[in-house]
Design an enzyme around this catalytic site. Structure first.
Site, mmCIF file in Angstrom:
data_model
loop_
_atom_site.group_PDB
_atom_site.id
_atom_site.type_symbol
_atom_site.label_atom_id
_atom_site.label_comp_id
_atom_site.label_asym_id
_atom_site.label_seq_id
_atom_site.Cartn_x
_atom_site.Cartn_y
_atom_site.Cartn_z
ATOM 1 N N GLU A 232 -3.428 7.578 -4.173
ATOM 2 C CA GLU A 232 -3.423 6.278 -3.482
ATOM 3 C C GLU A 232 -3.235 5.102 -4.379
ATOM 4 O OE1 GLU A 232 -7.139 4.293 -1.780
ATOM 5 O OE2 GLU A 232 -6.156 4.376 0.080
ATOM 6 N N TYR B 76 0.957 -1.319 0.194
ATOM 7 C CA TYR B 76 -0.031 0.177 0.061
ATOM 8 C C TYR B 76 0.913 1.310 -0.052
ATOM 9 C CZ TYR B 76 -3.388 3.574 1.459
ATOM 10 O OH TYR B 76 -4.165 4.585 1.464
#
Ligand code: GDP
Ligand code: MN
Length: 385
Positions: free
Chosen positions: A196, A109
């Site tokens: 993101e 992530y």
């Protein structure tokens, strides 16, 4: 402003972040064609909506032939996809991305957002990719690394290396650095509010790339990025909010039953709070602005009433720049023009308030007036109950 995954990947690719080759399409036939053009043994068909959580909701399908790609696209296009991020109403899928399949060795992530507490952009990384970061933050906060960026210089080389090592990417330092720096440069250059990559993957061949991407732009900075407006998808926005923006009204749709028309954001917030306090629920936030004229008041009324949940309207306007009698005239004209059929409570205060109230009382329009915000909220809540 939100954009789609395929657009976010286009943006990231411009900043040197590797992404899988993909083709956005709007029909099942085009999806089959896209599969053939990608010439890969495996492809992924991904629903393009402004929300994540598609994987678990059936919006991401691995396919191994043009026929499978076509079937997967047919199963998504025109259907409403409900994910934990869309709310129960879901979103209609109008486009799918057909992408070359990746062989995943690791899912990580990586994101950049503004940390208000610190007052600077922060890079957030975790070795637990592919799942909700909020969930990781709850369950295993130690798995999340943060690097606070210099607000002008951006992320510094030593921070990039530290993050790469934190992610276990010591063996892929160069490609990892390209991704981290690319994400950071895109964030700064385009005035993003969030960027993101989830998951950021390491492939079995050792490549590092963005398998999914989400970017939101700061709407207040879009005047500096006119080209980005091409990414705007009106299908993903509330038609009432689009219409309100045309008339320079600050409008946000909510899910209550009391339509509010207020001037000034602070007064609008106070009005919404008072409605809640009296046991009601606002249907919207609406700030008609300090210099609202009759046209704006009429348009605001029309937008409020186009919401089927609205069972009553509360007008709470402070006559400062505009005088109360002018506002009353606007309210009366608007109520007549839209054939107002739901209860209306009006509270005016400020310059020429007596003339304004008299105009309302003499108008013959069915409405209640109130002298205070408390009284106004009580009256409208009682009416819609
Ligand atoms: P989201 O659920 O909306 O966040 O959609 P993602 O794009 O993140 O996809 C969800 C999951 O699907 C990923 O975490 C991967 O596990 C899987 N996935 C997506 N693309 C591929 C691919 O090319 N190959 C494989 N094996 N899995 C994929
Ligand atoms: Mn994702």
């Amino acid at each position: 402003m939100k954009i789609h995954e395929f657009q976010a990947k286009e943006v990231l690719a411009r900043f040197g972040v590797p992404v899988p080759q993909g083709i956005p399409v709007e029909s099942a036939e085009a999806a089959a064609d896209a599969f053939r053009r990608l010439a890969a043994p495996v492809a992924v068909v991904k629903a393009q909506i402004h929300a994540g959580g598609r994987g678990k909701a059936g919006g991401v399908k691995l396919v191994r032939s043009a026929q499978e790609a076509e079937a997967a696209a047919r199963g998504m296009l025109g259907k409403v996809l409900v994910t934990y991020q869309t709310g129960p109403a879901g979103r209609e899928v109008k486009r799918v991305l057909v992408e070359k399949g990746s062989e995943i060795a690791r899912e990580l992530y990586l994101a950049m957002a503004v940390d208000r507490a610190v007052g600077a952009p922060v890079l957030i990384a975790s070795t637990e990719g592919g799942m909700e970061i909020e969930e990781v933050a709850r369950r295993n906060p130690a798995a999340i690394q943060r690097e606070i960026c210099h607000p002008v210089k951006g992320i510094l080389p030593f921070q990039v290396r530290r993050l790469a090592f934190d992610l276990g990417l010591g063996a892929q330092l160069k490609p990892a650095a390209a991704v981290i720096e690319g994400l950071s440069r895109a964030f700064f250059a385009l005035d993003c509010s969030i960027a993101e990559i989830n998951p950021l993957i390491v492939t079995k061949a050792g490549e590092v790339m963005a398998l999914d991407a989400k970017i939101n732009f700061d709407s207040n900075a879009l005047f500096r990025h006119k080209d980005l407006m091409a990414y705007r998808d009106l299908n993903e926005e509330d038609p009432k909010e689009i219409e309100a923006a045309h008339h320079n009204l600050n409008y946000i749709a909510l899910d209550g039953s009391i339509g509010c028309m207020v001037n000034g954001a602070g007064l609008a917030m106070a009005t919404m709070d008072t409605i809640q306090l009296k046991g009601g629920k606002p249907a919207n936030f609406l700030d008609v602005g300090g210099g609202a004229n009759k046209e704006q008041v009429t348009n605001a009324f029309k937008i409020l009433l186009s919401d089927r949940n609205v069972k009553g309207v509360l007008v709470n306007i402070f006559g400062g720049i505009m005088k109360c009698d002018t506002i009353a005239e606007g309210v009366i004209a608007a109520a007549r023009e839209v054939h107002l059929a739901v209860p209306l409570v009006v509270r005016l205060e400020g310059t020429n308030v007596e003339q304004g109230r008299r105009l309302l009382q003499e108008s013959g329009i069915r409405l209640q007036t109130a002298a205070s915000l408390d009284e106004a909220a009580e009256k409208i809540v009682a009416q819609v109950r």
